[in-house]
Design an enzyme around this catalytic site. Structure first.
Site, PDB file in Angstrom:
ATOM      1  N   ASP A   9      -2.880  -0.213  -9.820  1.00 44.90           N
ATOM      2  CA  ASP A   9      -2.921  -0.536  -8.629  1.00 44.90           C
ATOM      3  C   ASP A   9      -2.505  -0.169  -7.527  1.00 44.90           C
ATOM      4  O   ASP A   9      -2.513  -1.632  -7.420  1.00 44.90           O
ATOM      5  CB  ASP A   9      -4.271  -1.217  -8.822  1.00 44.90           C
ATOM      6  CG  ASP A   9      -5.052  -0.387  -7.343  1.00 44.90           C
ATOM      7  OD1 ASP A   9      -6.272  -1.886  -6.607  1.00 44.90           O
ATOM      8  OD2 ASP A   9      -5.201   0.586  -6.786  1.00 44.90           O
ATOM      9  N   ASP A  14      -1.251  -7.129  -4.332  1.00 47.32           N
ATOM     10  CA  ASP A  14      -3.322  -6.925  -4.643  1.00 47.32           C
ATOM     11  C   ASP A  14      -2.804  -7.420  -6.447  1.00 47.32           C
ATOM     12  O   ASP A  14      -4.260  -7.429  -7.080  1.00 47.32           O
ATOM     13  CB  ASP A  14      -3.563  -6.201  -4.440  1.00 47.32           C
ATOM     14  CG  ASP A  14      -5.342  -6.582  -4.524  1.00 47.32           C
ATOM     15  OD1 ASP A  14      -6.092  -5.264  -4.157  1.00 47.32           O
ATOM     16  OD2 ASP A  14      -5.250  -7.939  -4.712  1.00 47.32           O
ATOM     17  N   GLU A  65      -8.928  -3.970 -18.710  1.00 48.07           N
ATOM     18  CA  GLU A  65      -8.273  -4.575 -18.209  1.00 48.07           C
ATOM     19  C   GLU A  65      -8.470  -6.161 -18.519  1.00 48.07           C
ATOM     20  O   GLU A  65      -8.792  -6.705 -19.268  1.00 48.07           O
ATOM     21  CB  GLU A  65      -9.848  -5.046 -17.137  1.00 48.07           C
ATOM     22  CG  GLU A  65      -9.678  -3.498 -15.200  1.00 48.07           C
ATOM     23  CD  GLU A  65     -10.496  -4.204 -15.183  1.00 48.07           C
ATOM     24  OE1 GLU A  65     -11.369  -3.264 -13.984  1.00 48.07           O
ATOM     25  OE2 GLU A  65     -11.203  -4.986 -15.046  1.00 48.07           O
ATOM     26  N   GLU A  72      -8.110  -8.289 -12.490  1.00 48.00           N
ATOM     27  CA  GLU A  72      -8.456  -6.868 -12.902  1.00 48.00           C
ATOM     28  C   GLU A  72      -7.103  -5.510 -12.902  1.00 48.00           C
ATOM     29  O   GLU A  72      -7.193  -4.731 -13.021  1.00 48.00           O
ATOM     30  CB  GLU A  72      -9.087  -6.296 -11.323  1.00 48.00           C
ATOM     31  CG  GLU A  72     -10.747  -7.077 -11.681  1.00 48.00           C
ATOM     32  CD  GLU A  72     -10.134  -8.481 -10.585  1.00 48.00           C
ATOM     33  OE1 GLU A  72      -9.325  -9.315 -10.717  1.00 48.00           O
ATOM     34  OE2 GLU A  72     -11.540  -8.234  -9.556  1.00 48.00           O
ATOM     35  N   SER A  84     -11.121   2.643  -4.858  1.00 50.84           N
ATOM     36  CA  SER A  84     -12.444   2.616  -3.283  1.00 50.84           C
ATOM     37  C   SER A  84     -12.551   3.853  -2.309  1.00 50.84           C
ATOM     38  O   SER A  84     -13.689   4.228  -1.690  1.00 50.84           O
ATOM     39  CB  SER A  84     -11.691   1.859  -2.116  1.00 50.84           C
ATOM     40  OG  SER A  84     -10.331   1.682  -1.874  1.00 50.84           O
ATOM     41  N   TYR A  85     -11.698   4.533  -3.280  1.00 48.13           N
ATOM     42  CA  TYR A  85     -12.390   6.099  -2.570  1.00 48.13           C
ATOM     43  C   TYR A  85     -10.935   6.924  -4.005  1.00 48.13           C
ATOM     44  O   TYR A  85     -10.919   7.702  -3.056  1.00 48.13           O
ATOM     45  CB  TYR A  85     -10.998   6.620  -0.690  1.00 48.13           C
ATOM     46  CG  TYR A  85      -9.397   6.102  -0.908  1.00 48.13           C
ATOM     47  CD1 TYR A  85      -9.480   5.138  -0.839  1.00 48.13           C
ATOM     48  CD2 TYR A  85      -8.452   6.338  -1.460  1.00 48.13           C
ATOM     49  CE1 TYR A  85      -7.573   4.170  -0.802  1.00 48.13           C
ATOM     50  CE2 TYR A  85      -7.109   5.923  -1.587  1.00 48.13           C
ATOM     51  CZ  TYR A  85      -7.411   5.107  -1.285  1.00 48.13           C
ATOM     52  OH  TYR A  85      -6.114   4.427  -1.357  1.00 48.13           O
ATOM     53  N   LYS A 126      -5.973   9.509 -12.472  1.00 43.16           N
ATOM     54  CA  LYS A 126      -6.783   9.433 -10.867  1.00 43.16           C
ATOM     55  C   LYS A 126      -7.067  10.652 -10.285  1.00 43.16           C
ATOM     56  O   LYS A 126      -6.497  11.305  -9.022  1.00 43.16           O
ATOM     57  CB  LYS A 126      -5.210   8.439 -10.132  1.00 43.16           C
ATOM     58  CG  LYS A 126      -6.783   7.668  -9.069  1.00 43.16           C
ATOM     59  CD  LYS A 126      -5.671   6.535  -8.168  1.00 43.16           C
ATOM     60  CE  LYS A 126      -5.683   5.977  -7.090  1.00 43.16           C
ATOM     61  NZ  LYS A 126      -5.134   4.687  -7.418  1.00 43.16           N
ATOM     62  N   LEU A 186      -2.627   5.812 -20.440  1.00 41.65           N
ATOM     63  CA  LEU A 186      -3.808   4.916 -20.593  1.00 41.65           C
ATOM     64  C   LEU A 186      -3.737   3.936 -21.244  1.00 41.65           C
ATOM     65  O   LEU A 186      -2.940   3.991 -22.006  1.00 41.65           O
ATOM     66  CB  LEU A 186      -4.347   6.556 -21.806  1.00 41.65           C
ATOM     67  CG  LEU A 186      -5.933   5.540 -21.851  1.00 41.65           C
ATOM     68  CD1 LEU A 186      -7.097   5.339 -20.930  1.00 41.65           C
ATOM     69  CD2 LEU A 186      -6.255   6.956 -23.091  1.00 41.65           C
ATOM     70  N   ALA A 187      -4.121   3.157 -20.701  1.00 39.38           N
ATOM     71  CA  ALA A 187      -4.144   1.180 -21.089  1.00 39.38           C
ATOM     72  C   ALA A 187      -5.196   1.146 -21.958  1.00 39.38           C
ATOM     73  O   ALA A 187      -6.369   0.784 -20.872  1.00 39.38           O
ATOM     74  CB  ALA A 187      -3.300   0.383 -19.666  1.00 39.38           C
TER      75      ALA A 187
END
Ligand SMILES: C[C@@H](Nc1nc2c(c3cc(-c4cn[nH]c4)ccc13)C(=O)N=C/C2=C\CC1CC1)C(C)(C)C
Length: 324
Positions: A173, A155, A116, A159, A41-42, A60, A111-112
């Protein structure tokens, strides 16, 4: 130097010809940035290569002005603090170091490259029992580790379950994670990770954050309470989704999805494997204190034959087969 900051060294000679080793923090110019991997989101996550050792990372990038304007500074600090706590497990994306320039903050991470889990699931339609067992076990092992470090993810969803090059799990995340107060400081003695599933229930402060509709727990909707058991509710939804190809609670809009969750309104598709059904039924329980705790999930028949611990992460990931 803040913990987790990396550095390069540079030899410099001074006016008397003495050479000194200067510790220099890595910066943007030390990397070749590649494609965009994901948009938060940001924030934006980019693939990047360290120009010195050619190692590949995910970086990131967070726009400082946007974070301040949107009052997200708290979330950025929670994510950094959470990642700095979760450094000893193969199933969690690792933060190597951070740096900044005048415009942005940079988190240098694992790094994945498998992307996802959700993407793989969509391609396959659904997973067979063996694949669901393997990915379920790695997700559970990672969640158990987070909980033992006093972190609730809040969360969990396909994903946020990434895959590395060898197709092993990397949970990501953590901007909306909750760090539990350190039990040592609160209670005298104790081993730290209390088995209490309601551990971390936020009774006092109002919780503004709610996870992604399909995976949010009833207690979070009802009492705005997230606890360790809330992650196990999401885990139950993920196990269901891997085998069924869709999440258990999905309606035309968020409000109707919430109604289904609060009413425990879901059914199993024909052919859903019995042993998995029993496990899901013991996780999708409205009362968080009655949900199967981690140790009992590990011993559930569905995970019979799984070698927990390091052996789980050393074995080859199973070839992905659809559950038809
Ligand atoms: C969930 C996240 N998506 C992602 N976050 C990360 C990725 C990542 C990689 C791919 C990918 C790789 N190959 N193909 C796709 C797709 C999405 C990714 C990665 O490799 N390493 C660290 C990450 C995140 C670190 C974060 C804890 C700080 C959102 C959508 C929020 C950007």
């Amino acid at each position: 130097r803040e913990r987790g900051s990396a550095s390069a060294t540079r030899q410099e000679s001074d006016s008397n010809g003495q050479t000194h080793t200067r510790v220099v923090k890595k910066g943007v110019k030390d990397f070749n940035f590649g494609r965009t991997l994901g948009e938060g989101s940001y924030s934006t996550v980019l693939a990047a290569t360290d120009r010195q050792n050619l190692k590949e990372y995910a970086i990131k990038v967070l726009d400082k002005r946007h974070i301040i304007k949107e009052k997200k500074v708290k979330y950025v600090n929670i994510e950094r603090d959470t990642l700095n706590r979760l450094t000893e497990h193969p199933g969690v994306v690792r933060l190597y170091y951070t740096f900044q320039d005048e415009r942005s903050l940079y988190f240098v991470l694992d790094l994945a490259s498998g992307g996802e889990l959700l993407g793989v699931l969509k391609k396959m339609g659904s997973f067979d029992v063996e694949c669901t067992r393997f990915y379920g076990a790695e997700i559970l092992d990672s969640v158990a580790y987070m909980h033992s470090r006093g972190v609730i993810h809040r969360d969990l969803k396909p994903e946020n379950v990434l895959l590395d090059r060898e197709m092993h799990v990397k949970i990501t995340d953590f901007g909306t994670a909750k760090i539990l107060p350190d039990p040592q400081k609160r209670a005298v003695g104790g081993d730290g990770s209390s088995g209490d599933p309601m551990d971390g229930a936020e009774t006092d402060r109002a919780v503004s954050f709610v996870g992604t509709a399909e995976y949010v727990s009833p207690e979070l909707l009802r009492d705005k309470n997230a606890c360790k058991a809330s992650d196990l509710w999401a885990f139950g939804c993920i196990i269901y989704q891997l085998l069924a190809g869709r999440p258990p609670f999905k309606a035309a809009n968020e409000y109707l999805t919430f109604q289904k969750i609060l009413a425990l309104d879901y059914t199993f598709p024909d052919g859903f494997p019995e042993v998995a059904r029993d496990l899901v039924e013991r996780l999708l329980v409205l009362d968080p204190t009655s949900r199967l705790p981690v140790e009992h999930i590990r011993n559930h028949r569905f995970f019979e034959g799984v070698q927990w611990g390091k052996a789980l992460w050393r074995q080859k990931a199973p070839r992905l087969k659809a559950y038809v």
